[in-house]
Design a protein around this motif. Sequence first.
Motif, mmCIF file in Angstrom:
data_model
loop_
_atom_site.group_PDB
_atom_site.id
_atom_site.type_symbol
_atom_site.label_atom_id
_atom_site.label_comp_id
_atom_site.label_asym_id
_atom_site.label_seq_id
_atom_site.Cartn_x
_atom_site.Cartn_y
_atom_site.Cartn_z
ATOM 1 N N PRO A 279 0.644 -1.370 -0.058
ATOM 2 C CA PRO A 279 -0.164 0.056 -0.138
ATOM 3 C C PRO A 279 0.966 1.298 -0.137
ATOM 4 C CG PRO A 279 0.020 -1.071 2.160
ATOM 5 C CD PRO A 279 0.630 -1.962 1.449
ATOM 6 N N ASP A 280 2.141 1.074 0.390
ATOM 7 C CA ASP A 280 3.009 2.448 0.409
ATOM 8 C C ASP A 280 4.016 2.431 -0.959
ATOM 9 O OD1 ASP A 280 1.902 2.969 2.949
ATOM 10 O OD2 ASP A 280 3.293 1.679 3.746
ATOM 11 N N PHE A 281 4.189 1.428 -1.563
ATOM 12 C CA PHE A 281 5.263 1.559 -2.678
ATOM 13 C C PHE A 281 4.427 0.972 -3.890
ATOM 14 C CE2 PHE A 281 7.770 1.508 1.206
ATOM 15 C CZ PHE A 281 8.571 2.496 1.064
ATOM 16 N N VAL A 282 5.053 1.528 -5.014
ATOM 17 C CA VAL A 282 4.902 0.730 -6.333
ATOM 18 C C VAL A 282 5.832 -0.157 -6.690
ATOM 19 C CG1 VAL A 282 4.253 1.200 -8.613
ATOM 20 C CG2 VAL A 282 3.282 2.637 -7.117
ATOM 21 N N ILE A 283 6.077 -1.263 -6.898
ATOM 22 C CA ILE A 283 7.197 -1.918 -7.342
ATOM 23 C C ILE A 283 7.222 -2.339 -8.719
ATOM 24 C CG2 ILE A 283 8.130 -4.407 -6.637
ATOM 25 C CD1 ILE A 283 6.481 -4.710 -4.176
ATOM 26 N N VAL A 284 8.413 -1.763 -9.250
ATOM 27 C CA VAL A 284 8.546 -1.882 -10.740
ATOM 28 C C VAL A 284 9.995 -2.802 -10.945
ATOM 29 C CG1 VAL A 284 9.509 -0.761 -12.644
ATOM 30 C CG2 VAL A 284 7.904 0.510 -11.235
ATOM 31 N N SER A 285 9.815 -3.684 -11.759
ATOM 32 C CA SER A 285 10.620 -4.827 -11.759
ATOM 33 C C SER A 285 11.096 -4.731 -13.412
ATOM 34 C CB SER A 285 10.174 -6.208 -11.660
ATOM 35 O OG SER A 285 9.509 -6.376 -10.432
ATOM 36 N N VAL A 286 12.406 -4.416 -13.552
ATOM 37 C CA VAL A 286 13.062 -4.082 -14.756
ATOM 38 C C VAL A 286 13.824 -5.488 -15.261
ATOM 39 C CG1 VAL A 286 14.217 -2.841 -16.626
ATOM 40 C CG2 VAL A 286 12.713 -1.906 -14.341
ATOM 41 N N GLN A 287 13.599 -6.208 -16.363
ATOM 42 C CA GLN A 287 14.624 -7.231 -16.961
ATOM 43 C C GLN A 287 15.990 -6.528 -17.508
ATOM 44 O OE1 GLN A 287 13.779 -10.781 -17.111
ATOM 45 N NE2 GLN A 287 15.992 -10.536 -17.304
ATOM 46 N N GLN A 288 17.133 -7.292 -16.679
ATOM 47 C CA GLN A 288 18.229 -6.849 -17.169
ATOM 48 C C GLN A 288 18.994 -7.984 -17.686
ATOM 49 O OE1 GLN A 288 17.989 -3.662 -17.022
ATOM 50 N NE2 GLN A 288 20.115 -3.126 -15.994
ATOM 51 N N GLN A 289 20.242 -8.008 -18.385
ATOM 52 C CA GLN A 289 20.716 -8.958 -19.216
ATOM 53 C C GLN A 289 21.027 -10.002 -18.115
ATOM 54 O OE1 GLN A 289 24.217 -7.652 -21.132
ATOM 55 N NE2 GLN A 289 22.950 -6.366 -22.657
ATOM 56 N N ASN A 290 21.649 -9.960 -16.799
ATOM 57 C CA ASN A 290 21.881 -10.768 -16.135
ATOM 58 C C ASN A 290 20.859 -11.141 -14.871
ATOM 59 O OD1 ASN A 290 22.536 -8.217 -15.096
ATOM 60 N ND2 ASN A 290 24.557 -9.001 -14.338
ATOM 61 N N GLY A 291 19.694 -10.361 -14.826
ATOM 62 C CA GLY A 291 18.697 -10.587 -14.006
ATOM 63 C C GLY A 291 17.618 -9.377 -13.900
ATOM 64 N N VAL A 292 17.077 -9.490 -12.757
ATOM 65 C CA VAL A 292 15.808 -8.637 -12.641
ATOM 66 C C VAL A 292 16.153 -7.363 -11.599
ATOM 67 C CG1 VAL A 292 13.355 -8.234 -12.173
ATOM 68 C CG2 VAL A 292 14.208 -10.273 -13.558
ATOM 69 N N VAL A 293 16.044 -6.300 -11.704
ATOM 70 C CA VAL A 293 16.082 -5.208 -11.003
ATOM 71 C C VAL A 293 14.881 -4.655 -10.318
ATOM 72 C CG1 VAL A 293 17.097 -2.785 -10.539
ATOM 73 C CG2 VAL A 293 18.271 -4.302 -11.896
ATOM 74 N N HIS A 294 14.482 -4.841 -8.974
ATOM 75 C CA HIS A 294 13.441 -4.361 -8.429
ATOM 76 C C HIS A 294 13.556 -2.872 -7.871
ATOM 77 C CE1 HIS A 294 11.924 -8.539 -8.925
ATOM 78 N NE2 HIS A 294 12.922 -9.035 -8.259
ATOM 79 N N VAL A 295 12.542 -2.222 -8.190
ATOM 80 C CA VAL A 295 12.649 -0.950 -7.666
ATOM 81 C C VAL A 295 11.289 -0.463 -6.902
ATOM 82 C CG1 VAL A 295 12.964 1.678 -8.196
ATOM 83 C CG2 VAL A 295 13.847 -0.220 -9.830
ATOM 84 N N ASP A 296 11.457 -0.078 -5.581
ATOM 85 C CA ASP A 296 10.550 0.372 -4.863
ATOM 86 C C ASP A 296 10.133 2.132 -4.682
ATOM 87 O OD1 ASP A 296 10.006 -2.092 -4.246
ATOM 88 O OD2 ASP A 296 11.143 -2.208 -2.060
ATOM 89 N N ILE A 297 8.988 2.316 -5.456
ATOM 90 C CA ILE A 297 8.780 3.740 -5.475
ATOM 91 C C ILE A 297 7.726 4.223 -4.523
ATOM 92 C CG2 ILE A 297 8.018 5.526 -7.289
ATOM 93 C CD1 ILE A 297 8.875 3.323 -9.538
ATOM 94 N N PRO A 298 8.074 4.975 -3.506
ATOM 95 C CA PRO A 298 6.981 5.812 -2.594
ATOM 96 C C PRO A 298 5.855 6.221 -3.490
ATOM 97 C CG PRO A 298 9.370 6.279 -2.108
ATOM 98 C CD PRO A 298 9.443 5.772 -3.489
ATOM 99 N N ARG A 299 4.822 5.859 -3.029
ATOM 100 C CA ARG A 299 3.594 6.091 -3.983
ATOM 101 C C ARG A 299 3.401 7.687 -3.721
ATOM 102 N NH1 ARG A 299 -0.778 2.415 -5.016
ATOM 103 N NH2 ARG A 299 -0.242 0.245 -4.462
ATOM 104 N N LYS A 300 3.767 8.344 -2.755
ATOM 105 C CA LYS A 300 3.766 9.904 -2.341
ATOM 106 C C LYS A 300 4.354 10.429 -3.655
ATOM 107 C CE LYS A 300 7.393 10.052 0.951
ATOM 108 N NZ LYS A 300 7.497 10.587 2.096
ATOM 109 N N ARG A 301 5.293 10.059 -4.196
ATOM 110 C CA ARG A 301 6.116 10.725 -5.499
ATOM 111 C C ARG A 301 5.357 10.718 -6.653
ATOM 112 N NH1 ARG A 301 12.167 9.985 -6.724
ATOM 113 N NH2 ARG A 301 11.488 11.755 -7.699
#
Length: 440
Positions: A133-155
Amino acid sequence: MAFERVFRKFLPRGLFARSLLIILLPVLLLEAVVLQVFYGSHLSIVSRRFAFSIAGEIAFTLDQLDHSPDPAQQWRIMHDVQQQFQLAMAFDPGARLQHGKTVNIFGPMDDDLSSALAQHLGKPFTADWISNPDFVIVSVQQQNGVVHVDIPRKRLWAGSLLMFAFWVFGTSVLLVVVASLFLRIQVRGIRRLARAAESFGMGRDRGPIRPEGAREVRRAAVAFNRMQERIKRFLSQRTDMLAGVSHDLRTPLTRLRLTLAMLPKTPELQPDIVDMTTDVEEMERMISGYLAFARGEGEEKTEITNLSALLEEVVGGARRAGARITLHGRQDLVLLLRPDAIRRALANLVDNARRHAPHVAVGVAYLSANMVEVTVDDDGPGIAPDRLEAVFRPFESGEASGGHGLGLTIARDIVRAHGGEIVLSRSPLGGLRAGVRLPV
């Protein structure tokens, strides 16, 4: 014309509903304009700017990670990003991106973020808006894995859209409630005037009404009180005049009866005396009928009356006069009536029926929730369909209308004064049915 008919079909019938609609429609239109300006202009612009800013930060960070293969350096970059941009990052080496079902949220934020990420990243990604409820989780596919980014919803939030909607609709509801209370007070005077007019038309005099509401409504109430007083004065004057006419007409008839009684009863004069006496008695009955019709039983006050008991009295009188008559129906009907007037109307109908038929049946029942019907059926010859209305005319000749043409006329005049109606039709017994419909 077709549009006008459709518009009238869906337009409310009552003055209160129509007045409220006049207030409600502009309020709804104003809300739609405000919501469109806020949602379509301000909110969308600010949301797109926030989304493109965050997408640019994520794209820049991922570009730095791609150019820094050292894990320690990558960790330091992600740590600096969290400190500077409040973006918490985690790397899942060797993982593959799992595309789940897209879930949209209320507002333009999710679409704006997806559009900005697609434009800046150029890589497969997912955005999870419901797991936290506090973050938006963005997952991006990289060549050697996946990067997960937690974005605060207030932004990503330019403000609480739900709070804005609640404020807009809440103030509108408050406005409608206040307007409803105000309109109800204004319409109450009109409704009271309508009830008073209806009661007065049914002979239920409740006295003058108290003017209230807007100036025009007060003026209508004052005008109604004046009209009611003028009608009462007219009826009183007419009744006094008819009382004098009745006395003046009965005096010469009385002298004629005395003269006939004093004539010698010789065989030559006896038939003429009998005929003349019969004519005088008929004239007296006609005068009584004329006066009753003109007077309209208007002086009698309404009172709570047991209609079933009144019918039993009328049927009992007809039986004593030699009629074969039956009574059936409810025994507990109590209405607000002028009992003597209704008794006279029902007696007229029963007398008409018994004079033309060997058997008469009287019934009473509820015709609807607000209407009672008394039926008088006979098995006589009935009345031709084209004469069902003609027999109600005053002084209409013909036995069916009461001998001298006032029996049904007086009955309908009385019933209509009570707000009811008399309907003639073919009886199930084969003769005529007279249905007396009275409001409850």
